[in-house]
Design an enzyme around this catalytic site. Structure first.
Site, PDB file in Angstrom:
ATOM      1  N   ASP A 190       1.106  10.078   9.745  1.00 42.12           N
ATOM      2  CA  ASP A 190      -0.127  10.810   9.879  1.00 42.12           C
ATOM      3  C   ASP A 190      -0.645  11.215  11.177  1.00 42.12           C
ATOM      4  OD1 ASP A 190       0.079   9.997   7.277  1.00 42.12           O
ATOM      5  OD2 ASP A 190      -1.550   9.197   6.802  1.00 42.12           O
ATOM      6  N   GLU A 425       0.639  -4.200   7.132  1.00 46.36           N
ATOM      7  CA  GLU A 425       0.942  -2.704   7.172  1.00 46.36           C
ATOM      8  C   GLU A 425       1.909  -2.347   8.368  1.00 46.36           C
ATOM      9  OE1 GLU A 425      -2.487  -0.356   6.971  1.00 46.36           O
ATOM     10  OE2 GLU A 425      -1.343   1.630   6.153  1.00 46.36           O
TER      11      GLU A 425
HETATM   12  C1  2M8 Z   1      -0.951   6.140   4.952  1.00 50.24           C
HETATM   13  O1  2M8 Z   1      -1.636   7.277   4.698  1.00 50.24           O
HETATM   14  C2  2M8 Z   1      -2.521   7.524   3.729  1.00 50.24           C
HETATM   15  C3  2M8 Z   1      -2.831   9.073   3.516  1.00 50.24           C
HETATM   16  O2  2M8 Z   1      -1.540   9.566   2.768  1.00 50.24           O
HETATM   17  C4  2M8 Z   1      -3.814   7.100   4.503  1.00 50.24           C
HETATM   18  O3  2M8 Z   1      -3.893   6.783   5.693  1.00 50.24           O
HETATM   19  O4  2M8 Z   1      -4.844   6.984   3.796  1.00 50.24           O
HETATM   20  C5  2M8 Z   1       0.599   6.577   5.715  1.00 50.24           C
HETATM   21  O5  2M8 Z   1       0.966   5.347   6.450  1.00 50.24           O
HETATM   22  C6  2M8 Z   1       1.360   6.918   4.611  1.00 50.24           C
HETATM   23  O6  2M8 Z   1       2.992   7.042   5.061  1.00 50.24           O
HETATM   24  C7  2M8 Z   1       1.551   5.907   3.436  1.00 50.24           C
HETATM   25  O7  2M8 Z   1       2.373   6.397   2.382  1.00 50.24           O
HETATM   26  C8  2M8 Z   1       0.196   5.471   2.988  1.00 50.24           C
HETATM   27  C9  2M8 Z   1       0.102   4.631   1.998  1.00 50.24           C
HETATM   28  O8  2M8 Z   1       0.523   3.420   2.260  1.00 50.24           O
HETATM   29  O9  2M8 Z   1      -0.703   5.326   4.117  1.00 50.24           O
END
Ligand code: 2M8
Length: 457
Positions: A190, A425
């Protein structure tokens, strides 16, 4: 009950010996994280920060389940594809259950405004890197002896084909063999510094000010999450796509953010190879998939290879310029077998950092962004920390090129990080310290996969 961040596999630092007990307890810790995040039909990426089902997370999670619980791997992927759109798109989030702890939620997306959205399932209106054919292949390969995987494969194959057709039909308007991403969330990385400049264009004059109700900052510190300015633009794009009823031709033509991402297209190209293999198993026609492989391989050469930097770089379609920002994505084409051997050294050489355990000959990691670069932030999300999924793809890529020692250095580092710090994470690039959300599912899943690749040490 949530799993504590205190990992049972914690290993005394400085002990370099291979240790079976370490591997066994690390696997137990990883399974405990997955069990706690398992909802009965899908796996939350993490207990608090991400309460819904995410697209590429589920692919990585299924790869981890393949050797541990193939039944769960199948259920995971089936649940995700319940959210597949009529045009083949697999949305980046499927909202199976209501939750008031994540923003934006189903009511903010209003995906039902699109005639392509599925009936009776709430989803977002954009996609994510298409790792799913790779995941289905992993499940089929590892579960063949245990279960009737043929039925699962027969069920999944048309859905995978529809997803790839969506990407080549709706996201490749010029027929180059590269899929366009219209939102940084589609790239999965992101707030990567790669997108900083392209995102400036999202401040389009005349757009209403978006309503941003960030809930992520209640769980993770601001220094580890995207900036408010980034979030405003993320939501501005959501508002725009919703106002266009998720009309794909319009999103691809008019989104103020349009990129050919190296990571996304590497995952797609690799998934095409895996889809081809699955087609062969089923005796399905392969000409269409071969054509995608041919086109995308050519497009990497023509549109993403940057002779000046001798590197694959993403491309900003709005400015028409290559994005010459050195991130871990530059090495992900290895995962898809894109570069020839002459290029491989150059691609990986510059990216390794010393391992947090101070043993550069035995362990290495590829940070999301290198500390020598402008805008590096050691603890901020995709702007410096080490991510397990990206390192896993590079590990797989190095093995593909028979660079077994380098691959094993990455594997060792990932296992030790999880063993010492827990299943986070992301991790600090030079200290054995976890960041973002604890008890993170794809970290646990891919650690399980890596443990299955041989002993620890
Ligand atoms: C993160 O993205 C989400 C939005 O999709 C967020 O920050 O709320 C990113 O690391 C993405 O790659 C990942 O799929 C998601 C859920 O782990 O989190």
């Amino acid at each position: 009950m949530l799993v504590s961040t205190e990992n049972p596999a914690r290993r005394p630092s400085g002990d370099p010996r291979p240790d079976l007990a370490f591997g066994v307890s690390l696997a137990a810790g990883a399974k405990a994280v997955l069990d706690a995040n398992w909802t009965g039909s899908f796996t939350r990426p993490s207990p608090r920060l991400y309460p819904h089902q995410w697209n590429w997370d589920s692919g990585f999670i299924a790869i981890g389940y393949a050797g541990y619980s193939p039944e769960r791997a199948m259920t995971e992927l089936r649940s995700l594809f319940r959210g597949q759109w009529r045009n083949g798109m697999v949305p980046h989030i499927v909202f199976h259950h209501p939750s008031d702890t994540y923003f934006p939620d189903a009511a903010d997306w209003r995906a039902d405004r699109s005639p392509d959205a599925p009936d009776g399932v709430f989803t977002s209106g954009i996609t994510q890197p298409p790792i799913h054919a790779t995941a289905v292949r992993a499940v089929v390969e590892r579960a063949t002896r245990k279960l009737d995987v043929l039925r699962f494969l027969e069920e999944m194959y048309p859905k995978l084909l529809a997803l790839h057709r969506f990407l080549y039909r709706d996201r490749d308007p010029d027929g180059l063999g590269l899929a366009v991403c219209v939102h940084p969330w589609e790239t999965g990385i992101d707030n990567s510094p790669k997108w900083d400049r392209a995102l400036l264009g999202v401040d389009a004059a005349g757009l209403p000010i978006p309503v941003v109700r960030r809930k992520d900052l209640l769980v993770v510190g601001t220094d580890q999450r995207p900036a408010d300015d980034d979030y405003r633009r993320y939501i501005q794009l959501v508002d725009l796509f919703r106002s266009w009823d998720y009309d794909q031709p319009r999103m691809v033509r008019e989104s103020p953010f349009q990129v050919y991402d190296v990571l996304f297209n590497s995952v797609l190209h690799r998934a095409n190879w895996d889809l081809l293999e699955l087609a062969r198993v089923l005796g399905e026609p392969t000409a269409e998939i071969r054509e995608w492989l041919r086109k995308t391989a050519g497009a990497f050469e023509t549109h993403l290879w940057d002779e000046q930097d001798r590197m694959y770089h993403s491309r900003d379609l709005v400015s028409g310029q290559p994005i010459r920002v050195h991130t871990a994505s530059c090495a992900v084409p290895l995962f898809a077998g894109v570069p020839d051997h002459a290029r491989v050294e150059r691609l990986v050489g510059g990216f390794f950092t010393a391992c947090p355990f101070g043993e550069p000959d035995r362990c290495a990691s590829v940070p999301s962004y290198h500390e020598s670069q402008e805008g590096f932030q050691a603890v901020n999300y995709w702007r410096g920390p080490v991510w397990v999924n990206v390192n896993w793809m590079i590990y797989e890529g190095l093995r593909r090129y028979r660079l077994i020692d380098s691959a094993d250095r990455i594997r060792r580092n990932l296992l030790r990080l999880a063993g010492q710090a827990g299943f986070w994470e992301y991790y600090h690039p030079t200290e054995p310290r976890g960041l973002g959300s604890p008890d993170f599912s794809w970290t646990a899943a891919l650690v399980l996969d890596l443990l299955g690749r041989g002993g620890w040490g």
